[in-house]
Design a protein around this motif. Structure first.
Motif, PDB file in Angstrom:
ATOM      1  N   LEU A   8      29.923   3.477  44.193  1.00 52.04           N
ATOM      2  CA  LEU A   8      28.533   4.538  44.238  1.00 52.04           C
ATOM      3  C   LEU A   8      29.240   5.962  44.123  1.00 52.04           C
ATOM      4  O   LEU A   8      28.983   6.598  43.424  1.00 52.04           O
ATOM      5  N   GLN A  12      29.209   8.514  41.585  1.00 55.32           N
ATOM      6  CA  GLN A  12      28.546  10.276  41.399  1.00 55.32           C
ATOM      7  C   GLN A  12      29.283  11.495  41.896  1.00 55.32           C
ATOM      8  O   GLN A  12      29.078  12.878  40.769  1.00 55.32           O
ATOM      9  N   VAL A  85      19.831   8.413  46.790  1.00 58.59           N
ATOM     10  CA  VAL A  85      21.540   8.530  46.781  1.00 58.59           C
ATOM     11  C   VAL A  85      22.094   7.290  48.296  1.00 58.59           C
ATOM     12  O   VAL A  85      22.321   6.659  48.541  1.00 58.59           O
TER      13      VAL A  85
END
Length: 514
Positions: A8, A12, A85
């Motif tokens: 993740l 990003q 996030v």
């Protein structure tokens, strides 16, 4: 789990690097970012990147103002991720890791206290007990209502609920373990098991005159019949001349039910036991020495060893009596020691008889070796035994030879460091537990004592051998012991032992007016 979070973050990062530069930014008006920085009056370090335009600059300025972090540019970092996030990442952490993440900064503290994260942790930890029977529909309904109303609670509500219930459950388990009492000492029988269950340990915090703090983890731990001996030694002690105080603290992991051993990076709770003033290390507090060290005693129960040559710290030894040890090591605060609940006076049915039915357990030991372990029952003292605001409780009579006891083995205070070890002769650790007529601890201490020469026993028969005495005193009473060295058998004999209990403590305990 860890791979998913890393993936993740990687996506990003790639997104931030692949963003197109906006048109009209000042970086494209010059040949290079460095040139632009030079003309605009900014300095850049090698490898630094400038923001991608006025909009990016203003956005970074707003973030800096909101979270108080300086930036040289808009380079991607964990703190620059959107809150959504970060909340997703934090949702994979356990309770201990969330507490650690909340210590990063103000933003992370609020994110790590999110009610939707903590209500799931709470529900998983304190869900209804599983069984083969169907779960009560009302319990399912309560859980669903809690999930729906998580956003209505104030920030951090479910975090507080989880911590409160977690600590309360472990305290209840400890209370059950500490309930059985030893028949002789009247102390909890399973203290060692309770300490292992709670993960309790002890540290000392040395504070300097300049405000600096040095935290030392214990290096050695030993259990005795009625006390625990904790030792600290190191090759990197701070200079003694720069130190002012020493705090002895119990340290407990916040989540005491966890099976893994707590480490310094895990969230822990400090409970101050005693604060010592190092300025009291003087000739008046010296108890002995050998060719390498000098040993000092700071009440209650602290032994400080100094190297003779450098006059610097060699070791620190704390002797902790088991009476209320778990409470003192866990229920205090980092700055205020634990205070036991006020004692309700016990009515004395026959105050004219004085004290009666007392029990005494006394140990003398060092380095895990005991030279005396004795229990005495049916001790009494009449009202005629009052002496200068004390009541005398005779344990061993000088005139009764049948009561005299030998000390087994050699008497000495053993010490150890990283490189050396030794033994201070004529010194030992004494543990005393005095139980009143109802079996409750009345006077307890664990402290170093020193045998000193005297011309002879105070009164009574003359013994063939050198005479010694041991004295101890604190706010609740004092102890006087007389010994004789028997050359033929090479052992000490206790020929007299008396306790002097302070009348103020007796009156407060029983509601009497002696």
């Amino acid at each position: 789990m860890a791979t998913g979070r890393g993936r993740l973050l990687q996506l990003q990062w790639q997104y931030l690097l692949a963003r197109p530069q906006p048109h009209g930014c000042f970086g494209s008006a010059f040949r290079s970012p460095g040139a632009a920085a030079g003309r605009a009056g900014f300095r850049t370090r090698p490898g630094a990147t400038l923001p991608e335009g006025p909009a990016a600059l203003s956005r970074c300025a707003r973030q800096d103002k909101a979270y108080g972090r300086p930036r040289a540019g808009c380079s991607a970092s964990l703190d620059s991720l959107p809150s959504e996030v970060l909340l997703k990442i934090l949702s994979y952490l356990d309770a201990a890791a969330l507490l650690c993440a909340g210590c990063v900064n103000r933003r992370f503290y609020h994110l790590a206290s999110d009610n939707f994260i903590w209500i799931r942790i709470y529900s998983a930890a304190f869900s209804p007990k599983r069984s083969h029977w169907r779960v009560d529909p009302a319990e399912k309904t309560d859980l669903s209502v809690n999930l729906l109303s998580a956003g209505d609670k104030e920030a951090g509500y479910w975090k507080k609920e989880y911590l409160t219930k977690q600590i309360a459950s472990v305290k209840a388990a400890l209370a059950r373990v500490l309930k059985p009492l030893h028949p002789h000492t009247g102390l909890p029988l399973k203290t060692k098991e309770a300490l292992r269950m709670s993960g309790l340990s002890w540290v000392i915090i040395l504070r300097g005159d300049d405000g600096r703090e040095y935290t030392m983890e214990h290096a050695h731990l030993s259990f005795n019949d009625s006390s625990v001996t904790v030792v600290w030694y190191s090759k990197a002690w701070p200079p003694l001349a720069t130190l002012s105080t020493l705090d002895l603290c119990g340290v407990t992991p916040v989540f005491m039910g966890q099976s893994r051993t707590p480490t310094r990076i895990r969230p822990r709770w400090h409970s101050l036991i005693t604060k010592y003033q190092l300025s009291q290390l003087s000739e008046f507090s010296a108890v002995g020495g050998d060719r390498l060290t000098r040993v000092f005693c700071l009440p209650p129960g602290l032994v400080v060893g100094l190297w003779k040559r450098e006059e610097e710290l060699a070791f620190v030894m704390a002797n902790l009596h088991l009476h209320l040890l778990v409470e003192r090591s866990m229920l205090g605060s980092p700055v205020v020691p634990y205070e036991p609940p006020p004692h309700a006076p016990v009515s004395d049915d026959s105050p004219e008889r004085g004290l009666h039915g007392y029990r005494l357990h006394v140990d003398m030991h060092s380095g895990g070796v005991s030279c005396l372990c004795g229990s005495f029952r049916n001790l009494s003292a009449s009202k005629g035994c009052l002496e200068n605001e004390y009541m005398k409780l005779s344990v061993i009579s000088l005139k009764n030879n049948t009561e005299h006891l030998p000390l087994i083995g050699k008497v000495g205070l053993s010490w150890k460091t990283n490189s050396f070890d030794g033994c201070i002769k004529s010194c030992s650790i004494m543990d005393l537990t005095l139980l009143e007529e109802y079996g409750k601890p009345f006077w307890c201490f664990s402290s170093p004592v020193c045998m000193r020469c005297c011309p002879g026993p105070s009164d009574g028969p003359h013994f063939l051998g050198e005479a010694y005495y041991v004295d101890y005193s604190d706010s609740e009473g004092r102890l006087h012991m007389e010994l004789v060295w028997i050359e033929d058998t090479e052992e000490y004999f206790i020929v007299s032992l008396a306790l002097y209990l302070r009348l103020a403590k007796i009156n407060q305990w029983f509601g009497t007016k002696y």
